[in-house]
Design a protein around this motif. Structure first.
Motif, PDB file in Angstrom:
ATOM      1  N   LYS A 131      -7.016  -6.370   3.257  1.00 57.01           N
ATOM      2  CA  LYS A 131      -5.854  -6.386   2.349  1.00 57.01           C
ATOM      3  C   LYS A 131      -5.655  -5.001   1.713  1.00 57.01           C
ATOM      4  N   GLN A 151      -4.184  -2.598   4.145  1.00 55.72           N
ATOM      5  CA  GLN A 151      -2.725  -2.761   4.252  1.00 55.72           C
ATOM      6  C   GLN A 151      -2.035  -1.976   3.145  1.00 55.72           C
ATOM      7  N   ILE A 152      -2.548  -2.148   1.927  1.00 56.90           N
ATOM      8  CA  ILE A 152      -1.914  -1.515   0.763  1.00 56.90           C
ATOM      9  C   ILE A 152      -2.052   0.006   0.838  1.00 56.90           C
ATOM     10  N   GLY A 156      -2.527   1.786   3.509  1.00 59.68           N
ATOM     11  CA  GLY A 156      -1.691   2.251   4.630  1.00 59.68           C
ATOM     12  C   GLY A 156      -0.246   2.415   4.178  1.00 59.68           C
ATOM     13  N   SER A 157       0.236   1.430   3.437  1.00 61.16           N
ATOM     14  CA  SER A 157       1.612   1.469   2.956  1.00 61.16           C
ATOM     15  C   SER A 157       1.824   2.637   1.990  1.00 61.16           C
ATOM     16  N   LEU A 158       0.868   2.829   1.082  1.00 58.11           N
ATOM     17  CA  LEU A 158       0.974   3.943   0.123  1.00 58.11           C
ATOM     18  C   LEU A 158       0.969   5.286   0.849  1.00 58.11           C
ATOM     19  N   ARG A 164       1.984   5.811   3.941  1.00 54.25           N
ATOM     20  CA  ARG A 164       3.271   5.973   4.649  1.00 54.25           C
ATOM     21  C   ARG A 164       4.352   6.435   3.675  1.00 54.25           C
ATOM     22  N   LEU A 165       4.347   5.857   2.462  1.00 56.54           N
ATOM     23  CA  LEU A 165       5.324   6.285   1.450  1.00 56.54           C
ATOM     24  C   LEU A 165       5.096   7.746   1.061  1.00 56.54           C
ATOM     25  N   ASP A 169      -2.433   0.199  10.051  1.00 58.51           N
ATOM     26  CA  ASP A 169      -3.553  -0.369   9.314  1.00 58.51           C
ATOM     27  C   ASP A 169      -4.122  -1.560  10.064  1.00 58.51           C
ATOM     28  N   PRO A 200       0.996  -7.256  -3.917  1.00 50.97           N
ATOM     29  CA  PRO A 200       1.423  -5.851  -4.040  1.00 50.97           C
ATOM     30  C   PRO A 200       1.980  -5.310  -2.718  1.00 50.97           C
ATOM     31  N   TYR A 201       1.446  -5.849  -1.615  1.00 53.78           N
ATOM     32  CA  TYR A 201       1.906  -5.369  -0.307  1.00 53.78           C
ATOM     33  C   TYR A 201       3.371  -5.735  -0.053  1.00 53.78           C
ATOM     34  N   LEU A 257       5.318  -3.032  -1.721  1.00 57.00           N
ATOM     35  CA  LEU A 257       5.228  -1.771  -0.973  1.00 57.00           C
ATOM     36  C   LEU A 257       6.048  -1.837   0.315  1.00 57.00           C
ATOM     37  N   GLU A 301       8.943   0.605   1.373  1.00 56.14           N
ATOM     38  CA  GLU A 301       8.887   1.294   2.668  1.00 56.14           C
ATOM     39  C   GLU A 301      10.157   1.017   3.476  1.00 56.14           C
TER      40      GLU A 301
END
Lengths: 232, 88
Positions: A40, A43-44, A46-48, A50-51, A64, B70-71, B74, B78
């Protein structure tokens, strides 16, 4: 369980920004319990990332994923291809998992996303504290189940030092004196007689002082060691 | 700043103000996560009452805002939304 803490985000970004493709790779056992390195959290993160890449105008392909444990062979089978495809793997495991991944894929750059902090317990949701430093020679049967090696700031083996003050350690009043805890526990159990036993000078060769440790169960061995495992 | 490290109200407004000039008629794309039992029911009631809100607001119903991972937020950012609204 092993407790870890994510490195500061900017530090992680500095590690990964030079690569063309990154796999942010979670380890879903110990470090998932402390909400720092599980699938989990991968995932978070990875998203951060990418941003962040978008914000900085940097082109990185960031995937991720994760497995149950990065310290065992069997879990890697299903993800070997994903790992090979990435330029570098940002492992969210403890130090053992990061190294094991590197041993399995020696051609791959493996980056640590976490600082491994200690072996500890979950005191309350979100609160973790240290309980064992793996000295390799347990004496909990003599100390009421409270470890003076890790709980006492000086690792004293035969009672408190002069800094014990109203149940607290001299380093910080928030830190309980381990020997006060031991005394209280044994008193409650009616086993204060255990304090008469003199605990001999500790043999630290079972701890890290004896070099990296290894243990083998001959009856369970099937081969299949990593190169580093064989060399140890 | 009046005190060291403390921004004045005017400075806060300036921080929050977008730096670039936005084209006229621009509206932010907002993704609303609404709890089934309260906020989503309220949105439903708003519809019954013929109240309107901008078409750039999209609602996703959750069984509870406790489900808001939270995902999800995000992923929404994104994906290009300008803001996320959690209601519950």
């Amino acid at each position: 369980m092993i407790v870890g803490k994510q490195k500061p985000f900017e530090q992680i970004w500095d590690m990964v920004k030079a690569y063309g493709s990154i796999l942010v790779f979670g380890c879903n056992t110990c470090v998932a319990v402390c909400h720092e390195g599980g699938n989990k959290e991968a995932q978070i993160l990875g998203s951060l990332l990418r941003l962040k890449a978008k914000q900085e105008g940097v082109t990185i392909e960031i995937q991720d994923g994760g497995i149950e444990r990065q310290c065992e062979h069997e879990y890697f089978k299903s993800v070997a291809e994903d790992i090979r495809k990435a330029d570098a793997v940002l492992s969210m495991a403890c130090g053992a998992g990061v190294q094991f991944l590197g041993e399995k894929f020696p051609e791959k750059t493996v980056l640590p996303a976490l600082n491994t902090t200690f072996i500890g317990v979950v005191d309350a949701p979100g609160v973790f504290s240290e309980r064992c430093m793996m000295c390799g020679d347990c004496i909990l049967h003599l100390t009421g189940g409270i470890c003076p090696i890790i709980r006492c700031s000086k690792s004293l083996m035969n009672g408190p030092c002069g800094g014990s003050n109203k149940g607290s350690c001299e380093i910080n009043s928030e830190v309980p004196c381990a020997w006060q805890l031991i005394y209280d526990r044994l008193e409650g159990q009616g086993r204060l007689d255990l304090l008469d036993a003199q605990i001999p000078v500790k043999n630290w060769s079972h701890s890290r002082d004896g070099g990296p440790r290894k243990q083998v169960r001959e009856d369970m061995k099937t081969g299949n060691e990593t190169a580093a495992g064989k060399a140890a | 700043m009046t005190q060291e490290g403390v921004a004045t109200a005017e400075e806060i407004v300036n921080i929050e103000r977008p730096q670039e000039t936005l084209p006229s008629g621009w509206e932010p794309n907002i993704l609303a996560f609404a709890c089934h039992y309260c906020a989503f029911a309220a949105a439903d009631l708003a519809g019954v009452m013929r109240l309107s809100y901008p078409t750039t607001v999209k609602i996703i119903r959750l069984p509870c805002t406790g489900k808001l991972d939270p995902y999800y937020v995000l992923r929404a950012l994104e994906g290009g939304v300008d803001g996320v609204f959690a209601a519950g």
